[in-house]
Motif scaffolding. Structure first.
Motif, PDB file in Angstrom:
ATOM      1  N   PHE A   1      12.919 -14.189  -9.379  1.00 22.52           N
ATOM      2  CA  PHE A   1      12.549 -13.361  -8.226  1.00 22.52           C
ATOM      3  C   PHE A   1      13.742 -12.529  -7.752  1.00 22.52           C
ATOM      4  CE2 PHE A   1      12.169 -12.727  -3.625  1.00 22.52           C
ATOM      5  CZ  PHE A   1      10.921 -12.130  -3.540  1.00 22.52           C
ATOM      6  N   GLY A   2      14.903 -13.180  -7.602  1.00 19.65           N
ATOM      7  CA  GLY A   2      16.083 -12.483  -7.109  1.00 19.65           C
ATOM      8  C   GLY A   2      16.564 -11.396  -8.045  1.00 19.65           C
ATOM      9  N   ALA A   3      16.516 -11.656  -9.357  1.00 20.15           N
ATOM     10  CA  ALA A   3      16.968 -10.653 -10.332  1.00 20.15           C
ATOM     11  C   ALA A   3      16.097  -9.406 -10.285  1.00 20.15           C
ATOM     12  CB  ALA A   3      16.963 -11.258 -11.730  1.00 20.15           C
ATOM     13  N   VAL A   4      14.792  -9.596 -10.154  1.00 23.19           N
ATOM     14  CA  VAL A   4      13.885  -8.443 -10.064  1.00 23.19           C
ATOM     15  C   VAL A   4      14.197  -7.615  -8.828  1.00 23.19           C
ATOM     16  CG1 VAL A   4      11.476  -7.754  -9.729  1.00 23.19           C
ATOM     17  CG2 VAL A   4      12.043  -9.536 -11.387  1.00 23.19           C
ATOM     18  N   TRP A   5      14.418  -8.266  -7.703  1.00 22.20           N
ATOM     19  CA  TRP A   5      14.690  -7.525  -6.471  1.00 22.20           C
ATOM     20  C   TRP A   5      16.089  -6.924  -6.451  1.00 22.20           C
ATOM     21  CZ3 TRP A   5      12.209  -5.170  -2.812  1.00 22.20           C
ATOM     22  CH2 TRP A   5      10.865  -5.465  -2.609  1.00 22.20           C
ATOM     23  N   GLN A   6      17.020  -7.520  -7.164  1.00 21.70           N
ATOM     24  CA  GLN A   6      18.346  -6.902  -7.287  1.00 21.70           C
ATOM     25  C   GLN A   6      18.241  -5.562  -7.993  1.00 21.70           C
ATOM     26  OE1 GLN A   6      21.488  -9.397  -5.563  1.00 21.70           O
ATOM     27  NE2 GLN A   6      21.352  -7.321  -6.242  1.00 21.70           N
ATOM     28  N   VAL A   7      17.346  -5.468  -8.975  1.00 22.36           N
ATOM     29  CA  VAL A   7      17.130  -4.205  -9.690  1.00 22.36           C
ATOM     30  C   VAL A   7      16.406  -3.206  -8.787  1.00 22.36           C
ATOM     31  CG1 VAL A   7      15.972  -3.115 -11.646  1.00 22.36           C
ATOM     32  CG2 VAL A   7      17.112  -5.321 -11.939  1.00 22.36           C
ATOM     33  N   ILE A   8      15.355  -3.674  -8.092  1.00 23.86           N
ATOM     34  CA  ILE A   8      14.577  -2.779  -7.233  1.00 23.86           C
ATOM     35  C   ILE A   8      15.432  -2.222  -6.096  1.00 23.86           C
ATOM     36  CG2 ILE A   8      12.626  -2.664  -5.615  1.00 23.86           C
ATOM     37  CD1 ILE A   8      11.238  -4.794  -7.313  1.00 23.86           C
ATOM     38  N   ALA A   9      16.268  -3.072  -5.509  1.00 28.74           N
ATOM     39  CA  ALA A   9      17.040  -2.678  -4.320  1.00 28.74           C
ATOM     40  C   ALA A   9      18.530  -2.639  -4.625  1.00 28.74           C
ATOM     41  CB  ALA A   9      16.749  -3.652  -3.184  1.00 28.74           C
ATOM     42  N   LYS A  10      18.879  -2.026  -5.740  1.00 28.73           N
ATOM     43  CA  LYS A  10      20.290  -2.049  -6.155  1.00 28.73           C
ATOM     44  C   LYS A  10      21.209  -1.309  -5.194  1.00 28.73           C
ATOM     45  CE  LYS A  10      19.759   1.864  -9.368  1.00 28.73           C
ATOM     46  NZ  LYS A  10      18.376   2.004  -9.650  1.00 28.73           N
ATOM     47  N   ASP A  11      20.646  -0.388  -4.366  1.00 32.33           N
ATOM     48  CA  ASP A  11      21.473   0.365  -3.438  1.00 32.33           C
ATOM     49  C   ASP A  11      21.488  -0.220  -2.028  1.00 32.33           C
ATOM     50  OD1 ASP A  11      22.088   2.268  -5.407  1.00 32.33           O
ATOM     51  OD2 ASP A  11      20.227   3.375  -5.022  1.00 32.33           O
ATOM     52  N   HIS A  12      20.730  -1.280  -1.818  1.00 28.73           N
ATOM     53  CA  HIS A  12      20.701  -1.881  -0.479  1.00 28.73           C
ATOM     54  C   HIS A  12      21.976  -2.700  -0.272  1.00 28.73           C
ATOM     55  CE1 HIS A  12      19.350  -4.105   3.046  1.00 28.73           C
ATOM     56  NE2 HIS A  12      18.319  -3.271   3.130  1.00 28.73           N
TER      57      HIS A  12
END
Length: 426
Positions: A75-86
């Motif tokens: 889950f975290g890896a997917v969201w790290q990609v989606i929100a890489k600029d956050h």
């Protein structure tokens, strides 16, 4: 409030809820088989879990730690990609996942204590018979096992407090940075400085506390409901009602739902009153601050009028809290004797031992406390709702949307007073 700290909050929390549901379904369907396949099987049917520190290292617990880590990493890896600029993903994603694990582990400590209660109090009851079959060493041994669990609990509590303090401040930091970047749109809102400095701090603190408590309640239900369901087999008859299959399981749900609905109805007016209390306190404080630097401000008549608004709102709150507290404390008093009343026929029939009674009482209490989340935290939830209403005005100003009605009335009144002051001869 949320998008400053969490990436795409609506999508993030929706996906987290769905992913959690998938994790639970997989765990309770094929989880035990997968664990057994990799050499970490669940306890055999009828096998009692170990008492003390060894409980946390049983194969099924080790399998859950691994299982949780795998699903969180996905889950975290997917969201790290989606929100890489956050800028706050390390804390909002991985920090939140770690807090969830801490909540789960704290429930496991409660389970370990409940496992200890059975053999200890059975031995305790046997020792009271005075037949000499129980030695002091046996009781001391179980006390040491309890100390092991207690030290794990102490370590977890200290570390949890340290970590969550940092987590809350990071969230406040994110809100502060976001609101200050939009200050030109926010400065005209009533009490803007207080909302940025104080309300963001209180919002992060209260929401984190409520969030951890909610996660802990859900985890407790997931763990203790099956335990209570099994223990209900020992309670076959209820007062007045008679025989009910798995009676304790259904009673815990009914009693908790009753208390939750009761307090929600009794406290329905309190969030609005708390919000108005924030507004009148801010208006009073603001006039006093102006009076520190301007001799023509904070005049006695003006201050008296503003404080009368404060007093009027507090008196209304005291009245509404009176009947809310009648409902809350009455329910709490009945809750203290409810389980004992229900178990009297079972106790009289001699169907349970003292150790089993202790385990039933703990499991029933854990389940009802979890279902009574709103009952336990309703006052805090009311405070959070009032803060949320104040910060919602910021969101409206940033997005160019109409302000809440209560803030619009404030600005209209301020504008009217400004026109009067401009027309006043000097």
């Amino acid at each position: 409030m949320f998008h400053s700290f969490f990436p795409q909050p609506k999508l993030f929390f929706t996906s987290a809820a769905l992913w959690t549901l998938v994790c639970i379904i997989v765990w309770y369907t094929v989880g035990p088989q997968i664990g057994a396949a990799i050499g970490l099987p669940p306890l055999a049917e009828g096998q009692q879990p170990p008492v003390g520190l060894a409980f946390f290292f049983t194969p099924d617990n080790l399998w859950f730690y691994l299982y949780f880590t795998i699903f969180v990493l996905i889950f975290g890896a997917v969201w790290q990609v989606i929100a890489k600029d956050h800028p706050w993903t390390n804390w909002s994603i991985w920090g939140s996942a770690f807090i969830i694990f801490i909540a789960y582990f704290s429930v496991q400590i409660s389970v370990a204590v409940n496992n200890w209660r059975g053999p200890f109090f059975d031995l305790f009851q046997k020792a009271l018979n005075g037949d000499g079959t129980v030695t002091a060493g046996q009781l001391y041994e179980l006390q040491l096992r309890f100390l092991e669990i207690g030290m794990v609990g102490v370590t977890l509590s200290v570390f949890t407090a340290f970590f969550t303090n940092h987590y809350v401040f990071r969230w406040r930091n994110a809100m502060n940075d976001f609101y200050m970047s939009k200050w030109d749109k926010l400065r005209h809102i009533e009490g803007a400085s207080q909302r940025v400095q104080e309300d963001t701090m209180r919002f992060a603190n209260i929401l984190e506390g409520l969030g951890v408590a909610l996660i802990n309640s859900v985890m407790t239900l997931v763990v203790f409901l099956p335990i209570l369901f099994r223990m209900s087999e020992n309670v076959s008859e209820l007062p007045i009602i008679g025989a009910v299959p798995h009676a304790l399981f259904w009673l815990a749900i009914f009693w908790s739902a009753f208390g939750t609905i009761l307090l929600m109805v009794a406290g329905i007016k309190l969030p609005g009153l708390n919000f108005r209390n924030q507004r009148v306190e801010a208006a009073f404080r603001k006039e006093l601050v102006y009076g520190e630097d301007n001799a023509d401000r904070a005049e006695p008549v003006t201050v008296r009028e503003l404080f009368s608004n404060v007093r009027r709102n507090y008196f209304r709150m005291y009245w509404h809290y009176t009947y809310f507290n009648v409902a809350r404390y009455t329910y709490g008093q009945l809750d203290a004797i409810f389980l004992t009343f229900i178990l009297i026929p079972t106790i009289v029939a001699g169907k349970i031992t003292m150790g089993l009674w202790q385990q039933i009482a703990t499991a029933f209490g854990q389940v009802t406390d979890s279902f009574q989340y709103l009952v336990s935290y309703w006052s805090t939830i009311i405070e959070l709702l009032s803060i949320h209403k104040r910060l919602k005005a910021f969101e409206a100003a940033i997005d160019g949307e109409p302000l809440p009605a209560i803030d619009q009335r404030y600005l209209e009144r301020e504008a009217a007073e400004g026109e009067i002051a401009a027309d006043r001869p000097y």
